[in-house]
Write a protein that holds these residues in place. Structure first.
Motif, short mmCIF file in Angstrom:
data_model
loop_
_atom_site.label_atom_id
_atom_site.label_comp_id
_atom_site.label_asym_id
_atom_site.label_seq_id
_atom_site.Cartn_x
_atom_site.Cartn_y
_atom_site.Cartn_z
N UNK A 111 0.83 -1.21 0.00
CA UNK A 111 0.00 0.00 0.00
C UNK A 111 0.86 1.26 0.00
N UNK A 112 1.88 1.26 0.85
CA UNK A 112 2.68 2.47 1.02
C UNK A 112 3.73 2.65 -0.06
N UNK A 113 4.11 1.58 -0.69
CA UNK A 113 5.00 1.71 -1.86
C UNK A 113 4.30 2.52 -2.95
N UNK A 114 3.04 2.20 -3.16
CA UNK A 114 2.26 2.95 -4.15
C UNK A 114 2.02 4.38 -3.67
N UNK A 115 1.66 4.52 -2.40
CA UNK A 115 1.39 5.85 -1.84
C UNK A 115 2.63 6.74 -1.92
N UNK A 116 3.81 6.18 -1.66
CA UNK A 116 5.05 6.95 -1.75
C UNK A 116 5.21 7.54 -3.14
N UNK A 117 4.96 6.73 -4.16
CA UNK A 117 5.07 7.22 -5.54
C UNK A 117 4.02 8.30 -5.80
N UNK A 118 2.81 8.10 -5.34
CA UNK A 118 1.76 9.10 -5.54
C UNK A 118 2.15 10.45 -4.94
N UNK A 119 2.86 10.41 -3.83
CA UNK A 119 3.21 11.64 -3.11
C UNK A 119 4.51 12.28 -3.60
N UNK A 120 5.38 11.51 -4.23
CA UNK A 120 6.73 12.03 -4.48
C UNK A 120 7.21 11.99 -5.93
N UNK A 121 6.71 11.10 -6.75
CA UNK A 121 7.27 10.94 -8.09
C UNK A 121 6.68 11.94 -9.07
N UNK A 122 7.48 12.41 -10.03
CA UNK A 122 6.93 13.20 -11.13
C UNK A 122 5.87 12.39 -11.87
N UNK A 123 4.89 13.05 -12.45
CA UNK A 123 3.72 12.36 -13.02
C UNK A 123 4.11 11.35 -14.08
N UNK A 124 5.11 11.69 -14.93
CA UNK A 124 5.46 10.77 -16.02
C UNK A 124 6.11 9.51 -15.48
N UNK A 125 6.93 9.64 -14.42
CA UNK A 125 7.54 8.46 -13.81
C UNK A 125 6.51 7.66 -13.02
N UNK A 126 5.56 8.36 -12.43
CA UNK A 126 4.50 7.67 -11.68
C UNK A 126 3.68 6.78 -12.60
N UNK A 127 3.36 7.26 -13.78
CA UNK A 127 2.58 6.46 -14.73
C UNK A 127 3.32 5.17 -15.09
N UNK A 128 4.61 5.28 -15.35
CA UNK A 128 5.41 4.09 -15.66
C UNK A 128 5.38 3.12 -14.47
N UNK A 129 5.50 3.66 -13.26
CA UNK A 129 5.46 2.81 -12.07
C UNK A 129 4.14 2.06 -11.97
N UNK A 130 3.01 2.74 -12.19
CA UNK A 130 1.71 2.08 -12.07
C UNK A 130 1.59 0.91 -13.04
#
Length: 303
Positions: free
Chosen positions: A236-255
Motif C-alpha cells: 500500500x505504502x509503496x504505491x502511496x510513496x510514488x503518488x506523493x513524491x514521483x513526477x507524473x510521467x515516472x509515476x505512470x510508468x510505475x503504475x
C-alpha cells in the motif's frame, strides 16, 4: 552544547524497550540529553512501573495505536532538544553514538537528517545499513548499501550524503523538521521515513550517514518477518510513496510496472509459498490507493 531528545515508540514490547533504555544508560556519555518514550496504544499500561524505575525519562501514553509516524510525532511535539534522535525501540546504543552524530550536525548546517551505521543485533558482525542509493521512481526501488555484508571495516570512516537515512535510527535538526513538517501519519507503518527524507531534502537540507557511529537493530521485532500486516502496508505504502513524491510521467510508468509485473509475480510467489491470505492483502493495498486520496486517514486494515 546542543540538547538531544532521544525519542522511541513502544508497542507491546516492554522488555525490548527496557533493553534499549538500559543500553543508553550503559553507553551514553553525552551530558545534554532527554529521553522520551511514547507508549503507543499498548494493551497493558507499563507507565506506572516505568515512571518509578526511570524517573528522569519523559513518558507519553497514547490510548490509540498511532503507528510509527504518529507515535514519533507525539514524541517530537513534546521534545525540547535542538536535535531529535528517533530510534526504534528494538535498537541498542553503543559508546560514542550520540556524540558522533551531534558533531557531524554541528559541523555542517546543510545536514538535516543523519543516520549511523546499523548492524544486526542477532548477528553483530553483519551490516544492515551504511547508506541508501537514490530512489528509482519508475520501480520504487533502491538499494540498502552494505546490507548482509560482513563488517570487515570496508565502510569505516564514511561521513557523507546518502539517498535516505534509515528509520531505525535517525537524528534530525529541529530547524529541518520545522521547515519540512512532521512525518505523514497516513502511512502508519513503512515508507513514512523515506517520504519524510524526501520532504526534508526538498526543504533544502541533505541526508547523511556517518559510519563512525554505530547502533544495533533487532530487525522486525514489531510485526514479524512476513506478517499479513507487513505485506499490506509494504505494498500500500509503496504505491502511496510514488503518488506523493514521483513526477507524473515516472509515476505512470510505475503504475504500469506494478500492475503488470509486481502484482502477478507476487501472486505467484504467494501461491508457491502457500501464503494465500497474502493475495488478499496485495489486492487490498492496490484497492486502497485506487479509492483513497493521498491524504486519506483511512488505513484500510484493522488495527
Amino acid at each position: 552544547m546542543k540538547k538531544v531528545s532521544v525519542i522511541t515508540v513502544n508497542f507491546n514490547q516492554a522488555l525490548v524497550t527496557e533493553a534499549l533504555l538500559e543500553s543508553i544508560f550503559k553507553t551514553n556519555t553525552y551530558p545534554n540529553i532527554e529521553i522520551i518514550v511514547v507508549h503507543n496504544g499498548a494493551k497493558t499500561n507499563d507507565l506506572p512501573q516505568w515512571q518509578a524505575k526511570y524517573p528522569d525519562i519523559v513518558f507519553i501514553r497514547s490510548e490509540a495505536n498511532l503507528g510509527f509516524a504518529g507515535g514519533n510525532n507525539l514524541g517530537i511535539k513534546a521534545a525540547t532538544g535542538d536535535y531529535l534522535f528517533l530510534v526504534n525501540n528494538d535498537t541498542e546504543f553503543t559508546a560514542g553514538l550520540t556524540e558522533t552524530l551531534v558533531n557531524t550536525l554541528d559541523n555542517n548546517e546543510t545536514i538535516g537528517i543523519i543516520s549511523p551505521k546499523i548492524k544486526y543485533f542477532q548477528f553483530p558482525d553483519t551490516l544492515q545499513y551504511v547508506g541508501f542509493t537514490p530512489m528509482n521512481y519508475y520501480t520504487c526501488r533502491n538499494q540498502c548499501i552494505g546490507q548482509f555484508e560482513k563488517d570487515n571495516g570496508q565502510y569505516d570512516n564514511l561521513s557523507q550524503p546518502t539517498g535516505f537515512c534509515h528509520g531505525a535510527a535517525m537524528m534530525l535538526r529541529r530547524k529541518a523538521i520545522e521547515k519540512a513538517g512532521l512525518m505523514t501519519e497516513n502511512f502508519f507503518l513503512y515508507y513514512e521515513e523515506m517520504d519524510w527524507n524526501e520532504h526534508i531534502k526538498r526543504a533544502g537540507y541533505q541526508a547523511w550517514v556517518n559510519t563512525n557511529a554505530l547502533i544495533y537493530h533487532k530487525e522486525s521485532v514489531s510485526v514479524g518477518q512476513g506478517s499479513p500486516l507487513k505485506e499490506y502496508f509494504m505494498n500500500r505504502n509503496r504505491i502511496l510513496f510514488i503518488r506523493r513524491n514521483a513526477p507524473w510521467n515516472q509515476a505512470i510508468v510505475f503504475y504500469v510496472y506494478f500492475m503488470l509485473l509486481v502484482v502477478p509475480r507476487n501472486t505467484i510467489s504467494y501461491i508457491k509459498q502457500k501464503k494465500y491470505n497474502f493475495i488478499g492483502m496485495l489486492f487490498k493495498a492496490v484497492w486502497w490507493n485506487i479509492t483513497q486520496g493521498k491524504k486519506s486517514t483511512k488505513l484500510g486494515y484493522p488495527i
